[in-house]
Design an enzyme around this catalytic site. Structure first.
Site, mmCIF file in Angstrom:
data_model
loop_
_atom_site.group_PDB
_atom_site.id
_atom_site.type_symbol
_atom_site.label_atom_id
_atom_site.label_comp_id
_atom_site.label_asym_id
_atom_site.label_seq_id
_atom_site.Cartn_x
_atom_site.Cartn_y
_atom_site.Cartn_z
ATOM 1 N N CYS A 1 -8.663 -4.344 10.528
ATOM 2 C CA CYS A 1 -9.989 -3.818 10.820
ATOM 3 C C CYS A 1 -10.397 -2.933 9.642
ATOM 4 C CB CYS A 1 -9.951 -2.955 12.076
ATOM 5 S SG CYS A 1 -9.236 -3.819 13.489
ATOM 6 N N GLU B 1 -2.495 -25.338 -2.111
ATOM 7 C CA GLU B 1 -3.570 -24.340 -2.065
ATOM 8 C C GLU B 1 -4.929 -25.013 -1.853
ATOM 9 O OE1 GLU B 1 -3.983 -21.348 -1.591
ATOM 10 O OE2 GLU B 1 -5.868 -20.752 -2.522
ATOM 11 N N GLU C 1 -9.415 -23.647 5.706
ATOM 12 C CA GLU C 1 -9.825 -22.339 6.207
ATOM 13 C C GLU C 1 -11.319 -22.117 6.167
ATOM 14 O OE1 GLU C 1 -8.308 -18.787 4.260
ATOM 15 O OE2 GLU C 1 -8.224 -19.837 2.361
ATOM 16 N N HIS D 1 7.782 -41.539 3.458
ATOM 17 C CA HIS D 1 8.744 -41.093 4.470
ATOM 18 C C HIS D 1 8.063 -40.713 5.782
ATOM 19 C CE1 HIS D 1 11.906 -41.363 1.526
ATOM 20 N NE2 HIS D 1 11.093 -40.768 0.679
HETATM 21 O O1 M6R Z 1 -3.423 -10.131 0.850
HETATM 22 P P1 M6R Z 1 -2.369 -11.205 0.737
HETATM 23 O O2 M6R Z 1 -2.411 -11.883 -0.595
HETATM 24 O O3 M6R Z 1 -0.999 -10.722 1.073
HETATM 25 O O4 M6R Z 1 -2.766 -12.267 1.825
HETATM 26 C C1 M6R Z 1 -1.939 -13.367 2.077
HETATM 27 C C2 M6R Z 1 -2.654 -14.409 2.885
HETATM 28 O O5 M6R Z 1 -3.018 -13.894 4.138
HETATM 29 C C3 M6R Z 1 -3.918 -14.900 2.179
HETATM 30 O O6 M6R Z 1 -3.613 -15.419 0.915
HETATM 31 C C4 M6R Z 1 -4.618 -15.981 3.016
HETATM 32 O O7 M6R Z 1 -3.819 -17.119 3.097
HETATM 33 C C5 M6R Z 1 -5.987 -16.267 2.415
HETATM 34 N N1 M6R Z 1 -7.010 -16.119 3.398
HETATM 35 C C6 M6R Z 1 -6.135 -17.630 1.896
HETATM 36 O O8 M6R Z 1 -7.384 -17.825 1.332
#
Ligand code: M6R
Length: 607
Positions: A2, A480, A487, A503
């Site tokens: 938050c 990625e 997402e 496979h």
């Molecule tokens: O802040 P962080 O790099 O630790 O976050 C890790 C993941 O939550 C973050 O990379 C997430 O997968 C992204 N929303 C992807 O775009």
């Protein structure tokens, strides 16, 4: 996670709180609220939904009077996103209001205790126990009540508190959740992120864990967990307000994609001196490099995929075995990690709960720890032995883009730097350093070479599923690329190592099934080409990502994305760019909320 904000000064608080919350909305966006003190009365306004609804409800803050207040934007963990569960929460006697970012792990037992003492709960949140504890412990001093309350809480929290007995004062408390104080002229602030502060001040103090602050219009005092006053240095934020604005782009994500050449340059260029990689921050790690027998890279989500992309260069160039582990898995895997292991922890926000836990686990086992982090002063940066910052600037879109490419760039820098220090770069060998120097240019070319992406998005946006395939670094970039697609566009997208198709996955290939094939490694080209032929002969439509002059792939694929030719060890940071743009335009075609995808938040501060 938050976002929380606080303001005290002589101006009307509500518009400033709302403005701050808009900047923090990427941290959570299912409900929001503010509490403003006008003399000894607290007005609370809460809404289910976005900050825009809160602005509407309060007429941009105009119909809430008072010069002192706190605000919150929520990503629900305990209790549904409803008005009742939205923050701020009030004490039963109405004297205290609290906003909270984090999780109170022992809230169930505290709730039972407080209920048995007659406290009435209005929400399902873990947060509400905090405000009742403050009421319980209040004996005329908010500061003392906060010390006693903090002693009862387990978990992570950044708190903002106001009390009708102390008009003009706001309190901020930090334990394992980010909290920054903004020092203004005749007014002071706090926020979960500097982006909410820079429109008002560049002078900030990063609170440490266990500390709390008492802010009035004229003063900022900081105390440790025993209530002893402590001194903290004021830091200056170097980037300007525009860095956290859309700057004419329709979405932050598009702006951040376009910023990648500059962000990668800011990450790489200052670390190249006289043709060598110099990373001052890792002097301690470099002096013990000879003792390192293995490297473990750990992270979550895209940061983990950045690790997958950087692993190849790191292992090949340093000659040290490198493995990647999801932080959420590593923390519970009783890992074989010791004093001869270098653990590289990657996190854009530096606040991801699993990543922090994995880092602590490795540190407890004696590993040397190196963090790759974007947010200055964040928890991961503080916990690691050394931190290399990615100078990506503020990343607002929930889907990371420049965060990812700068993380990969840091891994490339480490790879070349380690190779050099271990005597593995032949005398006069400038190739790897030159490749890194050229990376920002190559990324710009990858943006410029693909004007056809919006049209391709028009073709593929209704697909039921998209498969991404590649080998080695192509596979890492595919992981990625597929995550970006899922997402923000909500299409099913999966990445497979191309050699794995046979496979099992090839059973899913049918007429018109889109397959995005990454073919940017000449040594593996023929292999991936044979996978393209296999899926095409089963009816797939192939969108290949490759070089302009790669005739065999050009004639085998139905559609094309291009990158300039790059050393395959360093290509993932370039390959990802057209895939980010493809995901962006597919999501746009589908009318998705690109910067704030459903169910997500920018960083995941809960397990
Ligand atoms: O802040 P962080 O790099 O630790 O976050 C890790 C993941 O939550 C973050 O990379 C997430 O997968 C992204 N929303 C992807 O775009």
């Amino acid at each position: 996670m938050c976002g929380i904000v606080g303001f005290t000064g002589a101006r009307s608080a509500a518009p400033i709180l709302l403005d701050g919350l808009k900047k923090l909305e990427y941290r959570g966006y299912d409900s929001a609220g503010i509490a403003v003190m006008d003399g000894p009365a607290i007005s609370v306004v809460k809404v289910k939904g976005r900050i825009a609804s809160l602005c509407e409800r309060t007429d941009g803050g105009q119909n809430v009077s008072g010069v002192t207040g706190i605000g919150h934007t929520r990503w629900a963990t305990h209790g549904a996103p409803t008005e009742e569960n939205a923050h701020p929460h009030l004490s039963n006697d109405g004297r205290f209001a609290v906003v909270h970012n984090g999780i109170i792990e022992n809230y169930v037992s505290l709730r039972e205790e407080l209920m048995s003492e007659g406290y009435r709960f209005e929400s399902e949140t873990d947060t509400e126990v905090i405000v009742h504890l403050i009421e319980k412990y209040y004996r005329g001093s908010v500061r003392e009540a906060l010390v006693r309350t903090a002693n009862r809480l387990q978990g992570s929290y950044a708190l903002g508190v106001i009390c009708t007995e102390e008009t003009g004062r706001i309190y901020a408390v930090r334990e394992a959740s980010p909290l920054i104080l903004g020092i203004g002229a005749g007014e002071n602030y706090f926020a979960s992120d500097v982006t909410a502060l820079v429109p008002y001040t560049r002078n900030v103090i990063y609170l440490e864990d266990g500390e709390f602050a008492e802010l009035s219009a004229e003063s900022v005092r900081i105390f440790d967990c025993t209530g002893q006053e402590v001194r903290r240095k004021v830091s200056r934020v170097m980037w300007d307000v525009q860095a956290a604005e859309k700057g004419g782009y329709e979405h932050f994500m598009l702006k951040e994609i376009m910023e990648q050449p500059a962000a990668v340059k800011a990450t790489i260029a200052p670390r190249i001196r006289n043709g060598r990689i110099e990373i001052e921050e890792i002097g301690g790690i470099l002096s013990g490099l000879g003792d390192i027998r293995s490297i473990v890279i750990t992270a979550c989500g895209s940061a983990y995929y950045a690790g997958c992309a950087g692993r190849y260069a790191l292992e090949r160039l340093s000659g040290i075995p490198v493995r990647t582990e999801l932080a959420s898995e590593l923390r519970y895997s009783d890992p074989l990690i010791d004093g001869h292991t270098l653990v590289i922890v990657i996190s854009q926000s530096g606040e991801t709960a699993d990543t922090i836990a994995a880092l602590k686990e490795c540190r407890d086992r004696g590993a040397r720890t190196l963090a790759v982090v974007n947010v200055v002063g964040s928890t991961v940066a503080r916990l690691a032995d050394s931190t290399v910052y990615t100078w990506a600037g503020p990343e607002i879109a929930v889907a990371t883009t420049k965060g990812y490419t700068t993380q990969v760039a840091v891994l490339y820098l480490l790879a070349v730097c380690f190779a050099d220090r271990l005597g593995r770069l032949p005398e006069g060998e400038s190739g790897p350093v030159e490749s890194l120097q050229a990376l920002p240019r190559r990324i710009q070319q990858a943006i410029d070479m693909n004007p056809g992406i919006p049209a391709l998005a028009g073709k593929y946006h209704e697909s039921r599923a998209l498969f991404f395939i590649g080998r080695n670094t192509d596979y890492a970039a595919a992981l990625e690329g597929a995550l970006k697609m899922k997402e923000i566009s909500y299409l099913h997208a999966e990445a497979y190592a191309a050699g794995e198709l046979k496979h099992g996955t090839i059973a899913l290939i049918e007429e018109h099934q889109p397959v995005i094939a990454l073919c940017c490694n000449r040594a593996l080209m023929e292999k991936t080409l044979s996978n393209i032929v296999e899926v095409k002969s089963r009816g797939a439509e192939v969108l290949a990502l490759t070089f302009r002059n790669n005739q065999k792939i050009l004639s085998a694929a139905d559609d094309l994305l291009f990158i300039p030719e790059v050393d395959p060890l360093f290509s993932a940071a370039v390959e990802i760019v057209p895939l980010q743009l493809l995901a962006y335009h597919v999501a746009r075609e589908n009318g998705c909320d690109i910067d704030k995808p459903k169910n997500l938040a920018k960083s995941v501060t809960v397990e």
